[in-house]
Design a protein around this motif. Structure first.
Motif: not given
Length: 129
Positions: A96-110
Motif C-alpha cells: 500500500r506504499r506505507v513508508s518504513w518511517a510510518e511502520i516504525g512509528r506504529a511499532l515504536g521503533v525507528s
C-alpha cells in the motif's frame, strides 16, 4: 496481497485448521482459534464449577515435566505463526506504499529498525520512503 488462514494452527490446541481441513479457524492479530477450543471455552465460562477450577489453577501446574516439554513445540509454532502474521501485515502495508518511517512509528521503533526486522523477509529492498 491476500492474507489467508491456509496452513494455520489453532493458537490454543496446536491443531492445524483453516481451508481444506475439517477444523475452521477464526481470529486475528496472529492468534487463531478453532471451533473445538471455542466450544470448550464456552462450556467453561458457562459452568460455574469449570470456571472456578480454571480460575484457581494454571494448566502447567498439574503437568508433568514431559507434558510441559511436549507442549513447548506447540508454543513455538504459535509464536512463529504470530511473527509470520506480522510480516504479512508489513508486506501488505508496503504494498500500500506505507513508508518504513510510518511502520516504525506504529511499532515504536525507528525506520531503520523496522526495515531491518521486516524488509529481508518481505523481499522489500527499499530502505527509503
Amino acid at each position: 496481497m491476500a492474507i489467508t488462514r491456509e496452513g494455520r494452527i489453532c493458537s490454543f490446541c496446536g491443531e492445524p485448521g483453516g481451508p481444506g481441513t475439517d477444523l475452521p479457524l477464526i481470529g486475528g492479530l496472529g492468534a487463531q482459534v478453532c471451533a473445538r477450543c471455542i466450544d470448550d471455552f464456552h462450556e467453561t465460562i458457562h459452568d460455574e464449577e469449570l470456571l472456578a477450577a480454571a480460575r484457581s489453577t494454571l494448566p502447567w501446574d498439574s503437568m508433568t515435566d514431559a507434558e510441559v516439554l511436549a507442549t513447548l513445540p506447540m508454543i513455538m509454532s504459535s509464536a512463529e505463526q504470530t511473527t509470520a502474521f506480522a510480516h504479512e501485515w508489513v508486506d501488505m502495508l508496503r504494498t500500500r506504499r506505507v513508508s518504513w518511517a510510518e511502520i516504525g512509528r506504529a511499532l515504536g521503533v525507528s525506520r531503520q529498525a523496522a526495515w531491518e526486522r521486516f524488509a529481508r523477509k518481505s523481499g522489500d529492498k527499499g530502505a527509503t520512503a
